[in-house]
Design a protein around this motif. Sequence first.
Motif, PDB file in Angstrom:
ATOM      1  N   UNK A 121      -2.719   4.313 -15.137  1.00  0.00           N
ATOM      2  CA  UNK A 121      -2.852   3.028 -15.538  1.00  0.00           C
ATOM      3  C   UNK A 121      -3.679   2.736 -17.100  1.00  0.00           C
ATOM      4  N   UNK A 122      -2.898   1.753 -17.530  1.00  0.00           N
ATOM      5  CA  UNK A 122      -3.388   1.403 -18.798  1.00  0.00           C
ATOM      6  C   UNK A 122      -4.924   0.791 -18.950  1.00  0.00           C
ATOM      7  N   UNK A 123      -5.553   1.238 -19.725  1.00  0.00           N
ATOM      8  CA  UNK A 123      -7.085   1.255 -19.680  1.00  0.00           C
ATOM      9  C   UNK A 123      -7.509  -0.258 -20.595  1.00  0.00           C
ATOM     10  N   UNK A 151       4.032  -6.164   7.992  1.00  0.00           N
ATOM     11  CA  UNK A 151       3.874  -7.601   7.315  1.00  0.00           C
ATOM     12  C   UNK A 151       3.239  -7.010   5.819  1.00  0.00           C
ATOM     13  N   UNK A 152       4.264  -6.890   5.085  1.00  0.00           N
ATOM     14  CA  UNK A 152       3.587  -6.463   3.523  1.00  0.00           C
ATOM     15  C   UNK A 152       3.473  -7.744   2.932  1.00  0.00           C
ATOM     16  N   UNK A 153       2.424  -7.536   1.958  1.00  0.00           N
ATOM     17  CA  UNK A 153       2.104  -8.469   0.880  1.00  0.00           C
ATOM     18  C   UNK A 153       3.342  -9.003   0.114  1.00  0.00           C
ATOM     19  N   UNK A 154       3.432 -10.380  -0.095  1.00  0.00           N
ATOM     20  CA  UNK A 154       4.737 -10.824  -0.378  1.00  0.00           C
ATOM     21  C   UNK A 154       5.073 -10.086  -1.865  1.00  0.00           C
ATOM     22  N   UNK A 155       4.036  -9.969  -2.812  1.00  0.00           N
ATOM     23  CA  UNK A 155       4.372  -9.731  -4.151  1.00  0.00           C
ATOM     24  C   UNK A 155       4.676  -7.955  -4.094  1.00  0.00           C
ATOM     25  N   UNK A 156       4.105  -7.317  -3.098  1.00  0.00           N
ATOM     26  CA  UNK A 156       4.298  -5.768  -3.140  1.00  0.00           C
ATOM     27  C   UNK A 156       5.779  -5.434  -2.477  1.00  0.00           C
ATOM     28  N   UNK A 157       6.119  -6.441  -1.687  1.00  0.00           N
ATOM     29  CA  UNK A 157       7.370  -6.504  -1.253  1.00  0.00           C
ATOM     30  C   UNK A 157       8.416  -6.540  -2.199  1.00  0.00           C
ATOM     31  N   UNK A 158       8.307  -7.372  -3.293  1.00  0.00           N
ATOM     32  CA  UNK A 158       9.089  -7.562  -4.279  1.00  0.00           C
ATOM     33  C   UNK A 158       9.190  -6.284  -5.117  1.00  0.00           C
ATOM     34  N   UNK A 159       8.027  -5.444  -5.224  1.00  0.00           N
ATOM     35  CA  UNK A 159       8.238  -4.290  -5.957  1.00  0.00           C
ATOM     36  C   UNK A 159       8.859  -3.207  -4.954  1.00  0.00           C
ATOM     37  N   UNK A 176      -3.119  -6.954 -11.048  1.00  0.00           N
ATOM     38  CA  UNK A 176      -4.190  -6.002 -10.576  1.00  0.00           C
ATOM     39  C   UNK A 176      -4.038  -5.741  -8.998  1.00  0.00           C
ATOM     40  N   UNK A 177      -4.183  -7.088  -8.517  1.00  0.00           N
ATOM     41  CA  UNK A 177      -4.385  -7.104  -7.126  1.00  0.00           C
ATOM     42  C   UNK A 177      -3.037  -6.454  -6.469  1.00  0.00           C
ATOM     43  N   UNK A 178      -1.939  -6.406  -6.827  1.00  0.00           N
ATOM     44  CA  UNK A 178      -0.590  -5.753  -6.286  1.00  0.00           C
ATOM     45  C   UNK A 178      -0.885  -4.328  -6.577  1.00  0.00           C
ATOM     46  N   UNK A 179      -1.198  -3.915  -7.773  1.00  0.00           N
ATOM     47  CA  UNK A 179      -1.662  -2.526  -8.160  1.00  0.00           C
ATOM     48  C   UNK A 179      -2.508  -2.020  -7.298  1.00  0.00           C
ATOM     49  N   UNK A 180      -3.465  -2.633  -6.899  1.00  0.00           N
ATOM     50  CA  UNK A 180      -4.449  -1.934  -5.816  1.00  0.00           C
ATOM     51  C   UNK A 180      -3.887  -1.770  -4.467  1.00  0.00           C
ATOM     52  N   UNK A 181      -2.885  -2.850  -4.015  1.00  0.00           N
ATOM     53  CA  UNK A 181      -2.305  -2.345  -2.650  1.00  0.00           C
ATOM     54  C   UNK A 181      -1.492  -1.226  -2.826  1.00  0.00           C
ATOM     55  N   UNK A 182      -0.705  -1.043  -4.080  1.00  0.00           N
ATOM     56  CA  UNK A 182      -0.004   0.141  -4.219  1.00  0.00           C
ATOM     57  C   UNK A 182      -0.644   1.121  -4.149  1.00  0.00           C
ATOM     58  N   UNK A 183      -1.887   1.330  -4.795  1.00  0.00           N
ATOM     59  CA  UNK A 183      -2.754   2.590  -4.765  1.00  0.00           C
ATOM     60  C   UNK A 183      -3.435   3.116  -3.580  1.00  0.00           C
ATOM     61  N   UNK A 184      -3.339   2.014  -2.594  1.00  0.00           N
ATOM     62  CA  UNK A 184      -3.956   2.356  -1.421  1.00  0.00           C
ATOM     63  C   UNK A 184      -2.973   3.392  -0.740  1.00  0.00           C
ATOM     64  N   UNK A 185      -1.787   3.640  -1.090  1.00  0.00           N
ATOM     65  CA  UNK A 185      -0.956   4.553  -0.549  1.00  0.00           C
ATOM     66  C   UNK A 185      -1.310   5.898  -1.315  1.00  0.00           C
ATOM     67  N   UNK A 186      -2.156   6.554  -0.728  1.00  0.00           N
ATOM     68  CA  UNK A 186      -2.479   7.911  -1.526  1.00  0.00           C
ATOM     69  C   UNK A 186      -1.588   8.935  -1.485  1.00  0.00           C
TER      70      UNK A 186
END
Length: 232
Positions: free
Chosen positions: A87-89, A197-205, A71-81
Amino acid sequence: MTNKATFCSDMSVDLVRCLADDDIVIDSARVSTNTVGADTDVSRFIDFLVRDRHGSPFEHCVFTFALDVPIFVAREIMRHRIASYSEESGRYTASRLKFYLLESHRPLVQAGKPGDYKFTPGSQLQIDYASIVNASTCVEAAETYQAMLDDGIAREVARMVLPVSTYTRIHMTINARSLMNFLSLRHATKDSWYKTSPLYEIELVAKQMEQQFKEFMPHTHAAFIEHGRIAP
């Protein structure tokens, strides 16, 4: 049925569908001069579009990715509007109780100030401590969540005890121009004209998305690299 905690360290990125290639960009650009179908040196023409930042033709190319991320990676991604998300509910289906487990080489210690900092690996003691605490917290949260469901409490209420390390599934639809913007910020390389300086996990994405982008739009990707990884 008991739903027990499971752990994973992967960021899963699958391409669901793609309407994208370099020819679409060319045709979309040539509409403005009423020359669709004219002979074109694809590489040179796309390089010109990226170099001079004629960005709208790239918006006609679209990628849909299926993400399975914490979820914390998903929220970082969704900041890019600049994309559309589904998303699954946690209201309509029970959580899978799949949690992110820190990899041993994941940087842990922040040095510097916000906007000007770097991460270092941390000591083995810190690595062990972070991993153990994270795992035990997730197990406890999973047991509490399941107990609440077993007691008849609604899923939308029970999910409140789950941490942001819980995995979620997302479909993300994004055009090529916006994807380049995302990659410029979330994949740090020596080719970048601007530091990020991206978040480590979002850079993997982002790295996985870039491989798909490069495969389907090789000339556009090459121009993106050539001109400093800046979205046109």
